[in-house]
Structure formats: structure tokens, C-alpha cells
Design a protein around this motif. Structure first.
Motif, PDB file in Angstrom:
ATOM      1  N   ASP A   1      18.876 115.870 -50.502  1.00 35.52           N
ATOM      2  CA  ASP A   1      19.746 114.881 -50.508  1.00 35.52           C
ATOM      3  C   ASP A   1      21.014 115.132 -51.213  1.00 35.52           C
TER       4      ASP A   1
ATOM      5  N   SER B   1      28.985 104.297 -58.611  1.00 37.62           N
ATOM      6  CA  SER B   1      27.520 103.858 -57.916  1.00 37.62           C
ATOM      7  C   SER B   1      27.601 104.250 -56.631  1.00 37.62           C
ATOM      8  N   ALA B   2      28.668 104.424 -55.794  1.00 32.25           N
ATOM      9  CA  ALA B   2      28.808 104.814 -54.501  1.00 32.25           C
ATOM     10  C   ALA B   2      28.884 106.314 -54.106  1.00 32.25           C
ATOM     11  N   ASN B   3      29.311 107.107 -54.989  1.00 35.39           N
ATOM     12  CA  ASN B   3      29.419 108.482 -55.105  1.00 35.39           C
ATOM     13  C   ASN B   3      29.354 109.405 -56.205  1.00 35.39           C
ATOM     14  N   THR B   4      28.147 109.224 -56.620  1.00 37.25           N
ATOM     15  CA  THR B   4      27.727 110.070 -57.910  1.00 37.25           C
ATOM     16  C   THR B   4      28.085 111.333 -57.858  1.00 37.25           C
ATOM     17  N   GLU B   5      27.867 112.036 -56.669  1.00 35.65           N
ATOM     18  CA  GLU B   5      27.992 113.413 -56.512  1.00 35.65           C
ATOM     19  C   GLU B   5      29.215 113.862 -56.763  1.00 35.65           C
ATOM     20  N   THR B   6      30.341 112.995 -56.660  1.00 37.18           N
ATOM     21  CA  THR B   6      31.892 113.335 -56.672  1.00 37.18           C
ATOM     22  C   THR B   6      31.760 113.103 -58.095  1.00 37.18           C
ATOM     23  N   TRP B   7      31.643 111.826 -58.745  1.00 38.57           N
ATOM     24  CA  TRP B   7      32.119 111.350 -59.890  1.00 38.57           C
ATOM     25  C   TRP B   7      31.084 111.899 -61.283  1.00 38.57           C
TER      26      TRP B   7
ATOM     27  N   ASN C   1      22.468 111.137 -58.908  1.00 40.35           N
ATOM     28  CA  ASN C   1      22.664 109.898 -58.865  1.00 40.35           C
ATOM     29  C   ASN C   1      21.665 109.499 -59.880  1.00 40.35           C
TER      30      ASN C   1
ATOM     31  N   ASP D   1      32.823 102.791 -57.754  1.00 39.04           N
ATOM     32  CA  ASP D   1      33.044 104.282 -57.001  1.00 39.04           C
ATOM     33  C   ASP D   1      32.033 105.170 -57.647  1.00 39.04           C
TER      34      ASP D   1
ATOM     35  N   GLU E   1      24.041 113.995 -51.347  1.00 39.77           N
ATOM     36  CA  GLU E   1      24.791 112.940 -51.766  1.00 39.77           C
ATOM     37  C   GLU E   1      24.091 112.537 -53.204  1.00 39.77           C
ATOM     38  N   ASN E   2      22.888 112.680 -53.402  1.00 38.17           N
ATOM     39  CA  ASN E   2      22.261 111.973 -54.612  1.00 38.17           C
ATOM     40  C   ASN E   2      21.594 112.886 -55.618  1.00 38.17           C
TER      41      ASN E   2
END
Length: 257
Positions: free
Chosen positions: A173, A84-90, A179, A82, A175-176
Motif C-alpha cells: 500500500d 490524515s488524508a495523504n500521509t505519503e505526501t505530507w 501513515n 490534509d 499510499e499508507n
């Protein structure tokens, strides 16, 4: 406590610790690990063990022959996946929970909003306004610890001269942005050169030098710092390997060639 099951919230906190520490610091004697263990009502050895379980899921660790501790649970794998796939959220969530647990807000990178204030040419002191980027501090810690607080190109090791640089820029970006695989630990000058496309990296993390920079190779500092390193591999991180997709974007969109 041997039968005490780990919760997802606890694993997020442990993942925050993983972002902060180098692989060599994942020991029950580490102060941060001991502090977190005390607040989670767990033993330092159990937290250290969970950290090495997480390390066993990181390709950057396993690709170098280090294995961490096998036996990562299904929940460990879910939390890692989770994240790795969505660092912007986590990243902001993990940062907040770790800080809340430790009662430590740390030192955060800030975004200057002084432009919102009236212009004053008098030279007098004025109140500056800053907006905190949630998760940015943990991103910086993750990148620094991955590269052991050394510039991956120049090997400069003074943290006052280092920056957690984005491969794919912040504004490009969403989303990243947070990341760690979109980050490089660079000296201030290397960061500027990278941002301006004067240097880049191949898919195998070999240093590429632009013709614009080569034209300045008569300058000893430029020659020694950049031109002499062309084709060499950067100092590789011990976790959070640079994502090939981001490196390709940088070459295609920023590198001067």
C-alpha cells in the motif's frame, strides 16, 4: 506576539513535533518544544498550546476522554485533515521542514542497496550504499511515541528490541506507507509473528492467535507471549489509532487463521 497568525508551514512543523512527543510531553518546559519555539520566534507556551489544539483533533485522544485544548482554528483543521488524508505526501515534507528548522537529521531507517556492489567473499570490509526513505524516521517516531515506546502485545519497553511495524506491509500500500495509523509498536519477535500471519488483531484490537502458533503452545515462551494473550486487547496507543481497514486487510490476506 499575541496577534501573530500561524502559517501553514509553521503548523506542519508543529505537527511534526506532535508526531515525536507523547501526550504527556506537550508542555512548554519540554526541550523540543522550547527549541522549536525559539526558532519560530514564538513562546514555548504558544507552541504547547497549538500542540494541544492539534491533539483535540485526534480521535485517539478524544476517545479516551482527554480533550486537548478546544479552539482549534480552521487552518489547524485543514492541516490535520490534509495530513490524515495523504500521509505519503505530507510525512516527508513535515520531516524535512522540522529537521531543517532544528538542523537535526536524526537517525533514519535505511534501505540497504549493497546488492548493487560486486560480490566479495573474502571477508574484507566493503563500502555499503544506503538509500534513505524520506519520512520513515518520523513515521517511526510517531508510532513509538503513540505507544510510549512499549510493545503493544508483550509490553517490552526496551527501544533496542522494538520496531515500528506496518499493519499493511510497505510493498502492499504505497499510499499508507507513512501513515501512523498503519503502524504498531512491536517487539522484534511479535513483529515477525505479525508479518508472518501467526498473530493478528480484531477490529477492536483484540489479539488473535493462529492455529499454527497454538500448536506450539507447549513451548513456554510461545505460550506466555502469545497464546496466553489471545482475546486480550493490545496496549492501545494514545494517538494514531490503528485503522480498522488495515486490520481487516491483515486478517484477510496474511493471518493463518
Amino acid at each position: 506576539m499575541a496577534g501573530k497568525q500561524w502559517t501553514e508551514d509553521e503548523l506542519m512543523i508543529v505537527l511534526g513535533v506532535y508526531c515525536r512527543l507523547t501526550f504527556g510531553q506537550l508542555s512548554q518546559t519540554n526541550r523540543l518544544i522550547r527549541d522549536v519555539a525559539e526558532r519560530l520566534d514564538r513562546t514555548p507556551s504558544s507552541v504547547a498550546m497549538k500542540l494541544t489544539n492539534i491533539a483535540s483533533l485526534d480521535p485517539a485522544i478524544t476517545s479516551t476522554g482527554r480533550k486537548g485544548l478546544p479552539g482549534a482554528s480552521a487552518l489547524d483543521r485543514k492541516v490535520w485533515s490534509d495530513f490524515s488524508a495523504n500521509t505519503e505526501t505530507w510525512m516527508p515534507i513535515i520531516e524535512h521542514r522540522l529537521e531543517a528548522l532544528l538542523g537535526d537529521k536524526g537517525t533514519d531507517d535505511v534501505e540497504d542497496s549493497a546488492a548493487l556492489l560486486p560480490v566479495d567473499y573474502s571477508g574484507n570490509d566493503i563500502l555499503a550504499v544506503a538509500k534513505r526513505r524520506q519520512g520513515q524516521n518520523l513515521f517511526r517516531q510517531a508510532v513509538f511515541s503513540a505507544y510510549q515506546s512499549r510493545c503493544c502485545i508483550t509490553d517490552i519497553a526496551d527501544s533496542r528490541l522494538l520496531i515500528a511495524s506496518h499493519i499493511k506491509p510497505w510493498q502492499e500500500d504505497k499510499e499508507n506507507r507513512l501513515n501512523p495509523r498503519n503502524g504498531l509498536c512491536l517487539s522484534s519477535l511479535a513483529d515477525r509473528a505479525f508479518d508472518q500471519g501467526m498473530i493478528s488483531l480484531s477490529d477492536h484490537c483484540e489479539i488473535m492467535v493462529s492455529s499454527a502458533l497454538k500448536a506450539q503452545s507447549h513451548n513456554k515462551h510461545i505460550k506466555d507471549m502469545f497464546c496466553a494473550n489471545e482475546g486480550l486487547r493490545i496496549r492501545m496507543p494514545e494517538k494514531f489509532l490503528p485503522e480498522a481497514e488495515f486490520l481487516a486487510w491483515h486478517r484477510e490476506n496474511l493471518f493463518l487463521g
